[in-house]
Enzyme design. Structure first.
Site, PDB file in Angstrom:
ATOM      1  N   ASP A  60      47.353  31.650  28.808  1.00  0.00           N
ATOM      2  CA  ASP A  60      47.733  31.472  30.219  1.00  0.00           C
ATOM      3  C   ASP A  60      48.267  30.064  30.376  1.00  0.00           C
ATOM      4  O   ASP A  60      47.639  29.104  29.930  1.00  0.00           O
ATOM      5  CB  ASP A  60      46.535  31.678  31.161  1.00  0.00           C
ATOM      6  CG  ASP A  60      46.980  32.092  32.554  1.00  0.00           C
ATOM      7  OD1 ASP A  60      46.589  33.183  33.008  1.00  0.00           O
ATOM      8  OD2 ASP A  60      47.737  31.330  33.188  1.00  0.00           O
ATOM      9  N   LYS A  76      59.622  45.769  35.752  1.00  0.00           N
ATOM     10  CA  LYS A  76      58.522  46.662  35.381  1.00  0.00           C
ATOM     11  C   LYS A  76      59.043  48.020  34.910  1.00  0.00           C
ATOM     12  O   LYS A  76      58.428  48.669  34.046  1.00  0.00           O
ATOM     13  CB  LYS A  76      57.544  46.822  36.550  1.00  0.00           C
ATOM     14  CG  LYS A  76      56.747  45.546  36.869  1.00  0.00           C
ATOM     15  CD  LYS A  76      55.967  45.059  35.665  1.00  0.00           C
ATOM     16  CE  LYS A  76      54.820  44.133  36.036  1.00  0.00           C
ATOM     17  NZ  LYS A  76      54.134  43.592  34.826  1.00  0.00           N
ATOM     18  N   TYR A 131      61.080  42.448  40.640  1.00  0.00           N
ATOM     19  CA  TYR A 131      59.836  42.809  39.942  1.00  0.00           C
ATOM     20  C   TYR A 131      59.865  44.274  39.498  1.00  0.00           C
ATOM     21  O   TYR A 131      59.527  44.602  38.348  1.00  0.00           O
ATOM     22  CB  TYR A 131      58.683  42.539  40.908  1.00  0.00           C
ATOM     23  CG  TYR A 131      57.302  42.907  40.441  1.00  0.00           C
ATOM     24  CD1 TYR A 131      56.641  42.122  39.499  1.00  0.00           C
ATOM     25  CD2 TYR A 131      56.637  44.009  40.971  1.00  0.00           C
ATOM     26  CE1 TYR A 131      55.349  42.448  39.101  1.00  0.00           C
ATOM     27  CE2 TYR A 131      55.355  44.328  40.584  1.00  0.00           C
ATOM     28  CZ  TYR A 131      54.714  43.547  39.642  1.00  0.00           C
ATOM     29  OH  TYR A 131      53.445  43.872  39.255  1.00  0.00           O
TER      30      TYR A 131
HETATM   31  N1  NAD Z   1      47.092  43.364  40.710  1.00  0.00           N
HETATM   32  C1  NAD Z   1      47.699  44.539  40.759  1.00  0.00           C
HETATM   33  O1  NAD Z   1      47.341  45.432  41.550  1.00  0.00           O
HETATM   34  C2  NAD Z   1      48.855  44.831  39.863  1.00  0.00           C
HETATM   35  C3  NAD Z   1      49.601  45.995  40.099  1.00  0.00           C
HETATM   36  C4  NAD Z   1      50.630  46.324  39.220  1.00  0.00           C
HETATM   37  C5  NAD Z   1      50.889  45.481  38.158  1.00  0.00           C
HETATM   38  N2  NAD Z   1      50.183  44.331  37.972  1.00  0.00           N
HETATM   39  C6  NAD Z   1      50.499  43.486  36.837  1.00  0.00           C
HETATM   40  O2  NAD Z   1      49.312  43.102  36.188  1.00  0.00           O
HETATM   41  C7  NAD Z   1      49.500  41.841  35.535  1.00  0.00           C
HETATM   42  C8  NAD Z   1      48.404  40.872  35.945  1.00  0.00           C
HETATM   43  O3  NAD Z   1      48.545  40.603  37.334  1.00  0.00           O
HETATM   44  P1  NAD Z   1      47.371  40.014  38.242  1.00  0.00           P
HETATM   45  O4  NAD Z   1      47.365  40.847  39.469  1.00  0.00           O
HETATM   46  O5  NAD Z   1      46.133  39.855  37.445  1.00  0.00           O
HETATM   47  O6  NAD Z   1      48.007  38.584  38.654  1.00  0.00           O
HETATM   48  P2  NAD Z   1      47.447  37.072  38.519  1.00  0.00           P
HETATM   49  O7  NAD Z   1      48.455  36.214  39.188  1.00  0.00           O
HETATM   50  O8  NAD Z   1      46.037  37.029  38.998  1.00  0.00           O
HETATM   51  O9  NAD Z   1      47.430  36.799  36.953  1.00  0.00           O
HETATM   52  C9  NAD Z   1      48.604  36.603  36.217  1.00  0.00           C
HETATM   53  C10 NAD Z   1      48.373  35.442  35.262  1.00  0.00           C
HETATM   54  O10 NAD Z   1      49.557  35.282  34.431  1.00  0.00           O
HETATM   55  C11 NAD Z   1      49.739  33.889  34.225  1.00  0.00           C
HETATM   56  N3  NAD Z   1      51.143  33.640  33.871  1.00  0.00           N
HETATM   57  C12 NAD Z   1      52.214  33.693  34.703  1.00  0.00           C
HETATM   58  N4  NAD Z   1      53.332  33.406  34.018  1.00  0.00           N
HETATM   59  C13 NAD Z   1      52.968  33.175  32.735  1.00  0.00           C
HETATM   60  C14 NAD Z   1      53.681  32.846  31.549  1.00  0.00           C
HETATM   61  N5  NAD Z   1      55.017  32.681  31.578  1.00  0.00           N
HETATM   62  N6  NAD Z   1      53.002  32.698  30.387  1.00  0.00           N
HETATM   63  C15 NAD Z   1      51.644  32.839  30.377  1.00  0.00           C
HETATM   64  N7  NAD Z   1      50.914  33.146  31.457  1.00  0.00           N
HETATM   65  C16 NAD Z   1      51.574  33.321  32.628  1.00  0.00           C
HETATM   66  C17 NAD Z   1      49.328  33.239  35.530  1.00  0.00           C
HETATM   67  O11 NAD Z   1      49.004  31.868  35.348  1.00  0.00           O
HETATM   68  C18 NAD Z   1      48.139  34.118  35.964  1.00  0.00           C
HETATM   69  O12 NAD Z   1      46.917  33.545  35.543  1.00  0.00           O
HETATM   70  C19 NAD Z   1      50.911  41.395  35.923  1.00  0.00           C
HETATM   71  O13 NAD Z   1      51.833  41.781  34.916  1.00  0.00           O
HETATM   72  C20 NAD Z   1      51.181  42.186  37.179  1.00  0.00           C
HETATM   73  O14 NAD Z   1      52.568  42.333  37.432  1.00  0.00           O
HETATM   74  C21 NAD Z   1      49.172  43.987  38.806  1.00  0.00           C
END
Ligand code: NAD
Length: 303
Positions: A40, A177, A173
């Protein structure tokens, strides 16, 4: 530690594992006996850099559980950074068994207002951020396979309903995706010969990313089960990362709360073929008939 250590002895990379769903994956893999590389770079929700070091905090949590983990602060969408991430896993733990691509951020805006920088940044972090790590990981696994060592490896990618069904205000986005869904299919077909499966999830959970997108589902726990906890996403990902999932590849799973669903992707649908070229003006009733015989598309989120 869990009694069911289905990933004992495996080395796992989880990208974006400092927060949210990725953090839950890292802790769950550690509980299942895996050694974890916690990647991260600590970015803000819109990708801006910060001084935060969430990866180190998750490593400390895993070590406090008696597990093994190392932190990595590379940008997954940086070509050299992604290579370094894969090499760090091999250097620290002697190999690599599972790559979980999860890192990313959002810059939501209606397409009519979406800027070039917002398009580029979001497509880069998700789509290139998946390709770059996969590319360096498969190079490692191909080398292992060619050297005659048995590879039983896994890639788990992270898509979204925004990519599978569409989402108003998330054109950048959603496109990234959807691209990840397509990339997963091709990678699964290409990597099978090396002993590597490739699957993807479309999760839904309460994190900083979804606080605004689906605020109405941010319900508090009922009946003792918090259906929106990010920890609910991880059991399937740990199973997909384990030896038990051998043979499952090229699949998209929707995961939320206690629900696991297999998504039905694009398929060849109802068709008509008259064996000759159509005149444009002839096609109105032909298309109407195809639509009448087909299931309607899923609703777009937020439409
Ligand atoms: N939360 C949901 O309901 C949901 C729904 C669909 C998809 N997603 C996907 O799940 C994944 C996790 O999302 P989340 O909700 O936990 O978000 P979040 O923001 O809590 O966590 C994402 C993490 O990725 C890190 N990050 C961002 N860019 C980065 C990079 N270039 N290199 C390394 N680390 C990086 C951030 O620092 C953060 O800690 C994402 O791909 C998101 O698109 C989440």
């Amino acid at each position: 530690m869990s009694s069911e250590q289905i990933c004992a002895g495996r080395t796992v990379i989880v990208t974006g594992a400092g927060r949210g769903i990725g953090r839950a994956h890292a802790l769950a893999f550690a509980a299942a006996g895996a050694r974890v590389v916690v990647n991260d770079l600590g970015s803000a929700l819109d990708g801006a850099s910060t001084a935060e070091t969430p990866a180190q905090q998750v490593v400390a949590e895993i070590e406090a559980m008696g597990g093994q983990a190392v932190a990595n602060g590379d940008d997954v969408a940086d070509w050299a950074g992604a290579r370094n991430l894969i090499h760090q896993a091999v250097d620290a733990f002697g190999g690599l068994d599972v790559l979980v691509n999860n890192a990313g951020f959002v810059r939501d805006r209606m397409l009519v207002n979406l800027g070039e920088d917002e398009w580029d940044a979001v497509v880069r972090v998700h789509l290139k951020g998946h390709f770059a790590t996969m590319r360096h990981a498969i190079e490692y696994w191909r080398g292992e396979s060619k050297a005659g060592r048995r590879v039983d490896a896994r890639i788990i990618n992270t898509s979204s309903g925004a990519g599978l069904q569409g989402s108003v205000g998330q054109g950048n986005y959603g496109a990234a995706k959807a691209g990840i869904a397509g990339l997963t299919l091709t990678a699964a077909a290409e990597f099978a010969r090396y002993g590597v499966t490739v699957n993807a999830i479309a999760p839904a959970a309460r994190t900083r990313m979804t606080e605004t997108v689906f605020a109405e589902t941010m319900a508090k726990p009922e009946n003792g089960f918090d259906a929106m906890a990010p920890e609910n996403i991880s059991p399937l990902v740990v199973w997909l990362g384990s030896p038990q999932s051998a043979g499952v590849t090229g699949r998209m799973f929707e995961v939320e709360g206690g629900k696991v669903a297999l998504a039905d992707g694009w398929r060849h649908g109802v068709a008509v073929d008259r064996g000759a070229r159509w005149e444009p003006a002839e096609l109105g009733p032909v298309v109407a008939d195809l639509i009448a015989k087909s299931a309607p598309p899923e609703p777009v989120y937020g439409a």
